[in-house]
Design a protein around this motif. Structure first.
Motif, PDB file in Angstrom:
ATOM      1  N   LEU A 171       0.844  -1.193   0.000  1.00  0.00           N
ATOM      2  CA  LEU A 171       0.000   0.000   0.000  1.00  0.00           C
ATOM      3  C   LEU A 171       0.882   1.247   0.000  1.00  0.00           C
ATOM      4  O   LEU A 171       1.775   1.399   0.836  1.00  0.00           O
ATOM      5  CB  LEU A 171      -0.906   0.003   1.231  1.00  0.00           C
ATOM      6  N   LYS A 172       0.620   2.168  -0.958  1.00  0.00           N
ATOM      7  CA  LYS A 172       1.441   3.369  -1.102  1.00  0.00           C
ATOM      8  C   LYS A 172       0.761   4.629  -0.572  1.00  0.00           C
ATOM      9  O   LYS A 172       1.426   5.546  -0.093  1.00  0.00           O
ATOM     10  CB  LYS A 172       1.817   3.572  -2.569  1.00  0.00           C
ATOM     11  N   VAL A 173      -0.568   4.689  -0.672  1.00  0.00           N
ATOM     12  CA  VAL A 173      -1.312   5.887  -0.271  1.00  0.00           C
ATOM     13  C   VAL A 173      -2.453   5.486   0.653  1.00  0.00           C
ATOM     14  O   VAL A 173      -3.274   4.637   0.297  1.00  0.00           O
ATOM     15  CB  VAL A 173      -1.873   6.633  -1.504  1.00  0.00           C
ATOM     16  N   LEU A 174      -2.495   6.084   1.837  1.00  0.00           N
ATOM     17  CA  LEU A 174      -3.575   5.852   2.799  1.00  0.00           C
ATOM     18  C   LEU A 174      -4.216   7.189   3.131  1.00  0.00           C
ATOM     19  O   LEU A 174      -3.560   8.102   3.625  1.00  0.00           O
ATOM     20  CB  LEU A 174      -3.040   5.191   4.061  1.00  0.00           C
ATOM     21  N   ASN A 175      -5.509   7.298   2.838  1.00  0.00           N
ATOM     22  CA  ASN A 175      -6.262   8.533   3.037  1.00  0.00           C
ATOM     23  C   ASN A 175      -7.410   8.236   4.004  1.00  0.00           C
ATOM     24  O   ASN A 175      -8.288   7.429   3.688  1.00  0.00           O
ATOM     25  CB  ASN A 175      -6.799   9.035   1.689  1.00  0.00           C
ATOM     26  N   ILE A 176      -7.390   8.865   5.178  1.00  0.00           N
ATOM     27  CA  ILE A 176      -8.433   8.642   6.192  1.00  0.00           C
ATOM     28  C   ILE A 176      -9.059   9.992   6.529  1.00  0.00           C
ATOM     29  O   ILE A 176      -8.401  10.858   7.115  1.00  0.00           O
ATOM     30  CB  ILE A 176      -7.863   8.001   7.462  1.00  0.00           C
ATOM     31  N   ALA A 177     -10.318  10.192   6.175  1.00  0.00           N
ATOM     32  CA  ALA A 177     -11.007  11.463   6.401  1.00  0.00           C
ATOM     33  C   ALA A 177     -12.273  11.240   7.219  1.00  0.00           C
ATOM     34  O   ALA A 177     -12.891  10.176   7.159  1.00  0.00           O
ATOM     35  CB  ALA A 177     -11.360  12.129   5.062  1.00  0.00           C
ATOM     36  N   GLN A 178     -12.637  12.249   8.000  1.00  0.00           N
ATOM     37  CA  GLN A 178     -13.850  12.212   8.819  1.00  0.00           C
ATOM     38  C   GLN A 178     -13.898  10.928   9.653  1.00  0.00           C
ATOM     39  O   GLN A 178     -14.941  10.276   9.778  1.00  0.00           O
ATOM     40  CB  GLN A 178     -15.096  12.329   7.934  1.00  0.00           C
ATOM     41  N   ALA A 179     -12.765  10.583  10.223  1.00  0.00           N
ATOM     42  CA  ALA A 179     -12.668   9.348  10.998  1.00  0.00           C
ATOM     43  C   ALA A 179     -13.312   9.520  12.367  1.00  0.00           C
ATOM     44  O   ALA A 179     -13.261  10.594  12.962  1.00  0.00           O
ATOM     45  CB  ALA A 179     -11.207   8.943  11.156  1.00  0.00           C
ATOM     46  N   LEU A 200      -4.362  12.607   6.319  1.00  0.00           N
ATOM     47  CA  LEU A 200      -5.335  12.661   7.412  1.00  0.00           C
ATOM     48  C   LEU A 200      -6.159  13.945   7.335  1.00  0.00           C
ATOM     49  O   LEU A 200      -6.630  14.455   8.346  1.00  0.00           O
ATOM     50  CB  LEU A 200      -4.614  12.568   8.759  1.00  0.00           C
ATOM     51  N   SER A 201      -6.349  14.458   6.134  1.00  0.00           N
ATOM     52  CA  SER A 201      -7.116  15.687   5.930  1.00  0.00           C
ATOM     53  C   SER A 201      -8.581  15.499   6.312  1.00  0.00           C
ATOM     54  O   SER A 201      -9.101  14.381   6.351  1.00  0.00           O
ATOM     55  CB  SER A 201      -7.031  16.125   4.467  1.00  0.00           C
ATOM     56  N   ASP A 202      -9.235  16.632   6.570  1.00  0.00           N
ATOM     57  CA  ASP A 202     -10.665  16.646   6.890  1.00  0.00           C
ATOM     58  C   ASP A 202     -10.980  15.831   8.138  1.00  0.00           C
ATOM     59  O   ASP A 202     -11.979  15.110   8.208  1.00  0.00           O
ATOM     60  CB  ASP A 202     -11.500  16.151   5.695  1.00  0.00           C
ATOM     61  N   ASN A 203     -10.104  15.967   9.120  1.00  0.00           N
ATOM     62  CA  ASN A 203     -10.351  15.472  10.481  1.00  0.00           C
ATOM     63  C   ASN A 203     -10.134  16.643  11.438  1.00  0.00           C
ATOM     64  O   ASN A 203      -9.118  16.703  12.143  1.00  0.00           O
ATOM     65  CB  ASN A 203      -9.401  14.321  10.818  1.00  0.00           C
ATOM     66  N   PRO A 204     -11.060  17.606  11.468  1.00  0.00           N
ATOM     67  CA  PRO A 204     -10.823  18.838  12.230  1.00  0.00           C
ATOM     68  C   PRO A 204     -10.638  18.623  13.722  1.00  0.00           C
ATOM     69  O   PRO A 204     -10.082  19.484  14.403  1.00  0.00           O
ATOM     70  CB  PRO A 204     -12.070  19.685  11.935  1.00  0.00           C
ATOM     71  N   ASN A 230      -7.041  20.877   6.918  1.00  0.00           N
ATOM     72  CA  ASN A 230      -8.261  20.944   7.722  1.00  0.00           C
ATOM     73  C   ASN A 230      -8.276  19.840   8.777  1.00  0.00           C
ATOM     74  O   ASN A 230      -9.212  19.066   8.896  1.00  0.00           O
ATOM     75  CB  ASN A 230      -9.505  20.847   6.823  1.00  0.00           C
ATOM     76  N   ALA A 231      -7.195  19.763   9.548  1.00  0.00           N
ATOM     77  CA  ALA A 231      -7.052  18.679  10.526  1.00  0.00           C
ATOM     78  C   ALA A 231      -6.860  19.209  11.945  1.00  0.00           C
ATOM     79  O   ALA A 231      -6.357  18.489  12.805  1.00  0.00           O
ATOM     80  CB  ALA A 231      -5.886  17.776  10.137  1.00  0.00           C
ATOM     81  N   GLY A 232      -7.238  20.455  12.199  1.00  0.00           N
ATOM     82  CA  GLY A 232      -7.189  20.989  13.554  1.00  0.00           C
ATOM     83  C   GLY A 232      -5.787  21.283  14.055  1.00  0.00           C
ATOM     84  O   GLY A 232      -5.581  21.375  15.269  1.00  0.00           O
ATOM     85  N   MET A 233      -4.848  21.467  13.131  1.00  0.00           N
ATOM     86  CA  MET A 233      -3.483  21.798  13.555  1.00  0.00           C
ATOM     87  C   MET A 233      -3.425  23.240  14.058  1.00  0.00           C
ATOM     88  O   MET A 233      -4.116  24.117  13.538  1.00  0.00           O
ATOM     89  CB  MET A 233      -2.499  21.599  12.403  1.00  0.00           C
ATOM     90  N   ASP A 234      -2.571  23.494  15.048  1.00  0.00           N
ATOM     91  CA  ASP A 234      -2.507  24.803  15.707  1.00  0.00           C
ATOM     92  C   ASP A 234      -1.277  25.599  15.285  1.00  0.00           C
ATOM     93  O   ASP A 234      -1.374  26.768  14.942  1.00  0.00           O
ATOM     94  CB  ASP A 234      -2.517  24.607  17.221  1.00  0.00           C
ATOM     95  N   THR A 235      -0.109  24.971  15.321  1.00  0.00           N
ATOM     96  CA  THR A 235       1.133  25.647  14.934  1.00  0.00           C
ATOM     97  C   THR A 235       2.018  24.676  14.156  1.00  0.00           C
ATOM     98  O   THR A 235       1.998  23.465  14.421  1.00  0.00           O
ATOM     99  CB  THR A 235       1.932  26.137  16.165  1.00  0.00           C
TER     100      THR A 235
END
Length: 373
Positions: A171-179, A200-204, A230-235
């Motif tokens: 597996l080369k690409v793993l995309n997990i959103a709205q988990a 891990l985009s779209d996991n705010p 859009n993953a809730g990162m702060d800094t």
């Protein structure tokens, strides 16, 4: 012949369903893409027969439970292996259904004989517990890309480890959103030896603390791109710290579409991965260039932030390709646009571009890296 029942959506001749006038499945003129939407109260599953000729198949279950297909889920997939091998199928999306875990594993076993490369599971509720794990050698498909969007699992934090056991390595690409959970059971998780992109985009609700839990140490040795749109990162510094704990060394880091702060008060300095050469901080509401960025980068993307002046050289890393488009100091319309409090200093072109946040971060990375394997 009895096949694992979720595969019946691909090999429906084994079902005896009466003909209906409505066709839930359609194939395009090139026999390339087949789309099915089984929303009828009594859907004609046999309509999916026409999808057998397609390369790309998308099946929506209308939100219904698929428990009716449990009978025969323990069938030996070898009995229909030749039929599955003959399919042209390369990309498959299964969406909008409640699926017993036993059915998911049977489905993966059946696809182990296919030439499937990209699998997307979307808007699914996986119920119950899976059967005992397979032998040491996985019997599922040899995927290059796995995308999971809004999929809930009854197995809690162990879900990724359970799913991984059924997939062949590579597996080369793993995309997990709205988990529903990204706090993986790291002790049970095997290494992803070939994984180059983790999205891990779209996991705010993830945040930097959650990122540290998701990046299981030593499980992603080949990682080249970490996408956190859009993953809730702060800094940026907090993300750097999480990567340091996990020991990941990505070349590309995408923090766009987060509400970033330039610097967290009292935050200790962080040593960035030495391999990192591309950093995307676009669409992040930055009023100044964050301190403590990597000393040297090939690409730094600061598009569509709130920079009111051109950054000074000492504020920037040594960078070969710096992008500042869409910041107020470069847009003559920005002062007028800032009078609208709902736009908060974002220039008009960026406000329009912001409507496209839903574009997958993985897709953006793959467009740069190149094509479909």
């Amino acid at each position: 012949m009895r096949t694992p029942c979720l595969l019946l959506l691909l090999l429906p001749p084994v079902l005896c369903v009466s003909e209906t006038s409505l066709e839930p499945c359609e194939v395009d003129d090139d026999d390339f893409r087949c789309f099915c939407n089984f929303t009828d109260p009594q859907p004609d599953w046999s309509s999916a027969f026409q999808c057998m000729i397609a390369v790309e198949v998308e099946i929506h279950g209308g939100g219904r439970s698929l428990e009716q297909f449990l009978k025969g889920a323990d069938a030996d997939p070898k009995q229909y292996a030749d039929m599955v091998k003959a399919l042209r199928l390369r990309r498959l999306t299964v969406a909008s259904a409640q699926v017993p875990a036993v059915l998911v594993t049977a489905f993966l076993r059946a696809l182990g004989y296919s030439r499937l490369k990209e699998l997307t599971l979307q808007d699914l509720e996986v119920t119950g517990t899976p059967p005992p794990p397979p032998p040491l050698e996985a019997t599922g498909p040899a995927l290059s890309t796995l995308t999971l969007r809004n999929v809930s699992w009854a197995t809690g934090s162990a879900w990724l480890a359970e799913l991984q056991r059924w997939l062949k390595p590579g597996l080369k690409v793993l995309n997990i959103a709205q988990a529903h959970s990204l706090a993986f059971s790291c002790a049970r998780l095997r290494t992803f030896p070939a994984l180059t992109t983790l999205d891990l985009s779209d996991n705010p609700g993830l945040g930097e603390h959650g990122l540290a839990s998701a990046l299981c140490p030593q499980k992603f040795p080949a990682l080249q791109a970490l996408v956190l749109r859009n993953a809730g990162m702060d800094t940026p510094n907090g993300v750097c710290a999480a990567m340091a704990v996990a020991g990941v060394q990505p070349r590309h880091l995408d923090l766009s579409h987060n509400s970033l702060r330039a610097t967290a008060p009292g935050a200790p300095a962080c040593v960035w991965p030495s391999a990192l050469d591309s950093l995307n901080l676009s669409f992040s509401g930055l009023g100044q260039v964050p301190k403590g960025l990597p000393a040297r980068l090939s690409v730094l993307d600061l598009r569509c932030n709130k920079l009111n002046r051109e950054p000074r050289l000492e504020e920037l890393p040594k960078v070969s390709n710096l992008t500042l488009d869409g910041n107020p100091f470069l847009d003559p319309e920005a002062p007028k646009y800032q009078e609208n409090p709902t736009t908060s200093g974002v220039v008009p072109s960026c406000a329009r571009s912001g409507l496209a946040v839903g574009m997958s971060g993985t897709l953006a990375v793959l467009q740069r890296v190149g094509g479909f394997a």
